[in-house]
Design an enzyme around this catalytic site. Structure first.
Site, mmCIF file in Angstrom:
data_model
loop_
_atom_site.group_PDB
_atom_site.id
_atom_site.type_symbol
_atom_site.label_atom_id
_atom_site.label_comp_id
_atom_site.label_asym_id
_atom_site.label_seq_id
_atom_site.Cartn_x
_atom_site.Cartn_y
_atom_site.Cartn_z
ATOM 1 N N ASP A 1 -10.018 4.015 8.626
ATOM 2 C CA ASP A 1 -10.211 4.880 7.449
ATOM 3 C C ASP A 1 -11.680 4.874 7.012
ATOM 4 O OD1 ASP A 1 -9.325 6.676 5.559
ATOM 5 O OD2 ASP A 1 -8.717 5.153 4.118
ATOM 6 N N SER B 1 1.021 -17.789 3.810
ATOM 7 C CA SER B 1 0.728 -19.229 3.843
ATOM 8 C C SER B 1 -0.519 -19.543 4.653
ATOM 9 C CB SER B 1 1.928 -19.982 4.417
ATOM 10 O OG SER B 1 2.247 -19.505 5.706
#
Length: 629
Positions: A461, A326
């Site tokens: 990463d 939301s």
């Protein structure tokens, strides 16, 4: 007139009643402690835990508690013996929260105290005292918060202002005997606690607790529980039970709960009203849209998307997923599942870029569409607070309630990944000038997420396949699926790509910006050598970089030339620039994270290497040709 004995008896009866109801007013006599002193020269930072309790109404899920402590749901679920990180918690359910404890100098008055600092953005109605006692559950004190934030006026804190809250902690003395505990868990003494019950709960002796904490423990004091290993917390068999209702004998709590219920109902009705309008709008648009199918693609689309009327299960899933994101609804465009389907030709393999990322066209504009099972909340939360030219931009997202999938819609970066240019079969090889520009772009992107976001973001990463090149061959960092908001934490769930993982993360689970620095060092090695981060035999590229630091300067250069990408040797370049980049890579790959440079230093060093090219072509990619030495 009330006599003195009757008054005293009445007062004692009143206090006894209050204590039995566990609603004592601690504001009348706040804790006086201001932290636990330490000596920075003799203090070794450690990874430890605090015991925290789930509390209604704000902290009954791991996501909200993780946000408070800047850790992921899994980092709480694993040590807390919770199998499902998305579960609803029970009121007062115990949790282990991982923290990094260090010795921090406060000022000349308080000296140095040991704590783990967490930034908290103030909301309407918040106070230092209230956040310390309620949200952080007395794991700190407002006196310590004032000491750690000396320039902040407690009565004049703006909404949205970030204040550091020091969570008390201690680390074992590594110079002591072998019987020294491995962990000191931070625990707040509760009204119904005693040392014996705490010792029994953690399976230690009362003497071991009093030896560290003394014998004068009071309610809300911080206790440090000595442990050799983290115990298994006993969790409720069903974590979907709502918090227990207030007892009839606690009118104060009933009044607060009634207010909370009214407010909760008002908010819930408002949210339901908005969702109802959205659902009715979508239903109307579908009814007034095209009604006739067109061949096999339309039939497959119908099968995938299901009936336009949908089911109550799908609608419940959609409402839950929408509630989960939301906070992102006003920032990003919300695409429909039909748009995603049509953009990718029904997820046709011809549209597949790599993995689960598809190329798709929506309203004439090309995007990269990433398909993932519903675990996108963390990625959306991080992406909504970053905005930099060297980071791939998120344009919007789509929720598929039928399959509980989420689709992230990114800007499309034309020239693909750096990995495909270095290690693929591209006919055109990257010049050294282009490689330098790419390295600097990536460094600038990492500098932004490390230094200009609060809390800091760790990508976790960084690798050549997550670095994309646009039409001008400028680099953008992509794929924040493993990223973490907040650093200096510890995790037992190791993720990443072999060959790029920092040693301290692999062995101890330590998450910090320095793990990105290490991975970036591997990328620099790939840019210089043209070799993969890990070869077919499983050997990592950075294993033998010490060879380039030994011997005379002539030997170092000769050794480097033997190791460099052959395509670079065929162009004429300034060898000093390559030597500088190699030096940066070696410093990034130091096994001691504290000795690795920060991204500010790295950006500066790479800029010096670029400055060695004094004659740049009009395209900005071809260096002045100087014979390699």
């Amino acid at each position: 007139m009330i006599t003195k004995p009757i008054f005293i008896f009445s007062l004692l009866f009143f206090l006894s009643f209050i204590l039995n109801q566990n609603i004592i007013c601690y504001a009348q006599e706040p804790p006086s402690i201001t932290g636990y002193t330490c000596n920075p020269e003799q203090f070794n930072p450690c990874q430890t835990y605090v015991l925290y309790r789930a509390r209604a109404p704000e902290f009954l899920d791991l996501a909200s508690i993780g946000d408070l402590f800047s850790v992921s749901r899994l980092m709480i679920a694993n040590p807390s013996n919770i199998s499902n990180p998305n579960t609803t918690l029970v009121n007062d359910q115990p949790l282990f929260i991982p923290i990094t404890c260090s010795c921090n100098n406060i000022n000349t008055t308080f000296g140095s105290i040991s704590y783990a600092g967490f930034n908290y953005s103030f909301k309407s109605g918040d106070t230092m005292y209230g956040v310390s006692t309620s949200k952080f559950q007395n794991l700190t004190t407002y006196q310590s918060v004032e000491a750690v934030n000396p320039t902040v006026v407690p009565e004049n804190i703006d909404i949205g202002q970030a204040i550091k809250f020091p969570i008390f902690c201690k680390c074992p003395n590594t110079t002591s005997s072998q019987n020294q505990p491995r962990l000191l868990i931070t625990y707040v003494f509760q009204p119904n606690d005693n040392i014996s019950s705490i010792a029994s709960r953690f399976r230690v002796t009362p003497q071991s607790i009093t030896q560290i904490n003394g014998n004068n423990t009071k309610i809300l004091d911080t206790l440090f529980i000595p442990l050799s290993n983290l115990p298994n917390l006993t969790q409720p068999t069903s974590s979907n039970t709502p918090p227990p209702p207030p007892t009839p004998s606690a009118p104060v709590n009933q009044e607060k709960d009634r207010k909370g219920t009214v407010i909760g109902l008002a908010i819930g009705l408002g949210v339901c009203g908005v969702l109802l309008i959205l659902v009715l709008g979508l239903f109307y648009k579908e009814k007034t849209g095209k009604k006739e199918g067109y061949g096999d693609v339309e039939r497959q689309k119908s099968l995938y998307l299901g009936s336009k009327k949908g089911s109550f299960v799908d609608k419940d899933v959609e409402v839950n997923l929408l509630a989960d994101v939301s906070e992102c609804l006003d920032k990003y465009k919300m695409y429909k599942m039909e748009q995603i389907w049509e953009a990718t030709d029904g997820f046709d393999e011809g549209c597949l870029i790599q993995g689960s990322v598809y190329k798709g066209t929506i309203d004439g504009e090309v995007f990269a569409i990433k398909k993932m099972k519903w675990n996108a909340r963390e990625e959306l939360k991080i992406l909504q607070k970053v905005n930099h030219g060297n980071l791939v931009k998120l344009e919007g997202f789509c929720i598929d309630p039928k399959e509980a999938n989420c689709f992230l819609v990114y800007e499309y970066v034309e020239n693909g990944s750096l990995h495909s240019w270095i290690h693929g079969e591209k006919p055109e090889k990257l010049s050294w000038k282009t490689r330098l520009r790419i390295a600097t772009d990536v460094a600038n992107g990492l500098l932004y997420i490390h230094e200009h976001t609060r809390p800091r973001v760790v990508h976790k990463d960084i690798k050549t396949s997550n670095i994309l090149l646009d039409s001008n061959m400028r680099a953008k960092v992509a794929n924040f699926g493993l990223a973490k908001s907040g650093c200096n934490a510890i995790t037992m769930h190791i993720v990443g790509t072999q060959g790029y993982i920092a040693p301290e993360y692999l062995t101890d689970g330590i998450v910090s910006t320095k793990m990105d620095v290490f991975s970036f060092g591997v990328v620099l090695l790939e840019l210089v050598s043209g070799k993969e981060a890990i070869d077919d035999e499983g050997k990592v590229l950075w294993a033998n970089i010490g060879d380039f630091s030994e011997g005379s300067e002539e030997r170092k250069v000769r050794k480097l030339q033997e190791w460099m990408d052959g395509s670079l040797l065929r162009e004429e370049l300034i060898m000093e620039s390559v030597v500088n980049v190699m030096s940066v890579a070696i410093s990034c790959l130091n096994k001691d994270p504290s000795k690795r440079p920060g991204m500010i230093e790295i950006v500066y060093a790479l800029s010096k290497s670029i400055d060695l090219f004094t004659d740049v072509s009009e395209e900005g990619l071809s260096p002045r040709q100087v014979t390699a030495r």
